[in-house]
Design a protein around this motif. Structure first.
Motif, PDB file in Angstrom:
ATOM      1  N   ILE A 280       0.980  -5.131   4.320  1.00  0.00           N
ATOM      2  CA  ILE A 280       0.104  -5.680   5.359  1.00  0.00           C
ATOM      3  C   ILE A 280      -0.328  -7.095   4.991  1.00  0.00           C
ATOM      4  N   GLU A 281      -0.525  -7.934   6.018  1.00  0.00           N
ATOM      5  CA  GLU A 281      -1.183  -9.223   5.830  1.00  0.00           C
ATOM      6  C   GLU A 281      -2.682  -8.967   5.927  1.00  0.00           C
ATOM      7  N   ASP A 282      -3.384  -9.292   4.862  1.00  0.00           N
ATOM      8  CA  ASP A 282      -4.790  -8.898   4.745  1.00  0.00           C
ATOM      9  C   ASP A 282      -5.667  -9.407   5.882  1.00  0.00           C
ATOM     10  N   GLU A 283      -5.391 -10.612   6.387  1.00  0.00           N
ATOM     11  CA  GLU A 283      -6.246 -11.177   7.430  1.00  0.00           C
ATOM     12  C   GLU A 283      -5.941 -10.598   8.809  1.00  0.00           C
ATOM     13  N   LYS A 284      -4.768  -9.994   8.952  1.00  0.00           N
ATOM     14  CA  LYS A 284      -4.360  -9.506  10.270  1.00  0.00           C
ATOM     15  C   LYS A 284      -4.538  -7.998  10.448  1.00  0.00           C
ATOM     16  N   VAL A 285      -4.419  -7.248   9.361  1.00  0.00           N
ATOM     17  CA  VAL A 285      -4.415  -5.783   9.471  1.00  0.00           C
ATOM     18  C   VAL A 285      -5.535  -5.188   8.625  1.00  0.00           C
ATOM     19  N   SER A 286      -6.386  -4.410   9.273  1.00  0.00           N
ATOM     20  CA  SER A 286      -7.427  -3.669   8.571  1.00  0.00           C
ATOM     21  C   SER A 286      -6.874  -2.303   8.191  1.00  0.00           C
TER      22      SER A 286
ATOM     23  N   THR B 169      -5.658  11.030   5.937  1.00  0.00           N
ATOM     24  CA  THR B 169      -4.861  10.037   5.211  1.00  0.00           C
ATOM     25  C   THR B 169      -5.634   9.562   3.980  1.00  0.00           C
ATOM     26  N   ASP B 170      -4.900   9.161   2.947  1.00  0.00           N
ATOM     27  CA  ASP B 170      -5.511   8.644   1.727  1.00  0.00           C
ATOM     28  C   ASP B 170      -4.688   7.488   1.200  1.00  0.00           C
ATOM     29  N   VAL B 171      -5.385   6.445   0.719  1.00  0.00           N
ATOM     30  CA  VAL B 171      -4.690   5.341   0.043  1.00  0.00           C
ATOM     31  C   VAL B 171      -4.483   5.755  -1.413  1.00  0.00           C
ATOM     32  N   ILE B 172      -3.221   5.854  -1.825  1.00  0.00           N
ATOM     33  CA  ILE B 172      -2.889   6.274  -3.195  1.00  0.00           C
ATOM     34  C   ILE B 172      -2.787   5.076  -4.129  1.00  0.00           C
ATOM     35  N   ALA B 173      -2.280   3.984  -3.620  1.00  0.00           N
ATOM     36  CA  ALA B 173      -2.154   2.775  -4.448  1.00  0.00           C
ATOM     37  C   ALA B 173      -2.206   1.559  -3.531  1.00  0.00           C
ATOM     38  N   MET B 174      -2.714   0.463  -4.112  1.00  0.00           N
ATOM     39  CA  MET B 174      -2.783  -0.787  -3.353  1.00  0.00           C
ATOM     40  C   MET B 174      -2.682  -1.942  -4.334  1.00  0.00           C
ATOM     41  N   GLN B 175      -1.824  -2.898  -4.035  1.00  0.00           N
ATOM     42  CA  GLN B 175      -1.604  -4.017  -4.937  1.00  0.00           C
ATOM     43  C   GLN B 175      -1.389  -5.297  -4.138  1.00  0.00           C
ATOM     44  N   LYS B 176      -2.034  -6.370  -4.596  1.00  0.00           N
ATOM     45  CA  LYS B 176      -1.861  -7.665  -3.929  1.00  0.00           C
ATOM     46  C   LYS B 176      -0.490  -8.236  -4.273  1.00  0.00           C
ATOM     47  N   LEU B 177       0.152  -8.831  -3.282  1.00  0.00           N
ATOM     48  CA  LEU B 177       1.442  -9.486  -3.504  1.00  0.00           C
ATOM     49  C   LEU B 177       1.227 -10.951  -3.852  1.00  0.00           C
TER      50      LEU B 177
ATOM     51  N   VAL C 226       0.846  -1.195   0.000  1.00  0.00           N
ATOM     52  CA  VAL C 226       0.000   0.000   0.000  1.00  0.00           C
ATOM     53  C   VAL C 226       0.878   1.241   0.000  1.00  0.00           C
ATOM     54  N   THR C 227       0.466   2.245  -0.769  1.00  0.00           N
ATOM     55  CA  THR C 227       1.093   3.569  -0.703  1.00  0.00           C
ATOM     56  C   THR C 227       0.085   4.508  -0.067  1.00  0.00           C
ATOM     57  N   LEU C 228       0.508   5.140   1.029  1.00  0.00           N
ATOM     58  CA  LEU C 228      -0.398   5.957   1.845  1.00  0.00           C
ATOM     59  C   LEU C 228       0.091   7.396   1.884  1.00  0.00           C
TER      60      LEU C 228
END
Length: 227
Positions: free
Chosen positions: A195-201, A219-227, A144-146
């Motif tokens: 972040i681990e998706d199941e652990k961190v909201s 705060t704003d989420v600028i980008a998000m990509q699954k690993l 995530v880019t925040l």
């Protein structure tokens, strides 16, 4: 030819008569022929009235997760499957078979049911063993880019960065960061994190960052990509 309408008593009776002497619809092992007839029947026949058909149905049901891998032609015409009798002849054939199959010493239904359950349990154990051998699935992660925006040019952005990175959670890893000018001498913080998706909201994390009301405006989420 075939069993006729397998949703009717006539059809199920014909199927039951056939299965008194046959274990499967075609051959000596489950095949697509069994799958086709199984689906046409739709639900388990009454074991008291149609014991052979009921035993067959229960046995084939234990293969349900493997239907697509069973041998044979999945597109076969159901009218080509089964006994060489017409639906009209089926009741008489069923009656004749029932007369020949009188059991004076009780039924072996319980033994056959137990065998079907044993086979099903063995298959389940094999599946669980294969699943365990593959090991646990890797945790789903996101990068995530925040953007973290300060109030104004008087906000100490170094303290802002330190406060953000002071947040620690299981499944959270902070990455590279930079300060980006937005105008009027104001700089926002842009920071990467994994972040681990199941652990961190992500919503909860943003809310926690925004609790630093002395430094953080939003705060704003600028980008998000699954690993």
């Amino acid at each position: 030819m075939g069993f006729g309408d397998l949703t009717s008593a006539t059809g199920i009776s014909a199927l039951n008569s056939f299965l008194v002497v046959e274990s499967y619809i075609s051959g000596f092992a489950p095949s697509q022929a069994d799958v086709i007839v199984f689906k046409a029947v739709g639900s388990a026949p009454d074991s008291a009235t149609y014991p052979a058909a009921a035993r067959w149905y229960k046995n084939i049901a234990s293969y349900e997760s493997e239907f697509s891998s069973l041998p044979g032609d999945a597109s076969a015409d159901i009218t080509t499957l089964g006994p060489e009798v017409t639906p009209e002849e089926a009741p008489a054939a069923a009656a004749a078979e029932d007369d020949d199959d009188v059991d004076l010493f009780g039924s072996d239904d319980e033994e056959e049911d137990a065998e079907a359950e044993r086979i099903k349990a063995e298959r389940l154990a094999e599946y669980q063993a294969k699943k365990a051998a593959k090991g646990p699935k890797p945790a789903a992660k996101s990068i995530v880019t925040l953007d973290v925006k300060p109030w104004d040019d008087s906000t100490d952005i170094n303290e802002l960065l330190a406060n953000v990175k002071a947040i620690e959670k299981d499944g959270l890893v902070w990455g590279a960061s930079q300060f980006i000018p937005v105008g009027y001498g104001i700089k926002k913080l842009q920071i990467n994190l994994v972040i681990e998706d199941e652990k961190v909201s992500l919503d909860d994390l943003q809310a926690e960052i925004e609790e630093d009301e002395d430094h953080v405006q939003s705060t704003d989420v600028i980008a998000m990509q699954k690993l």
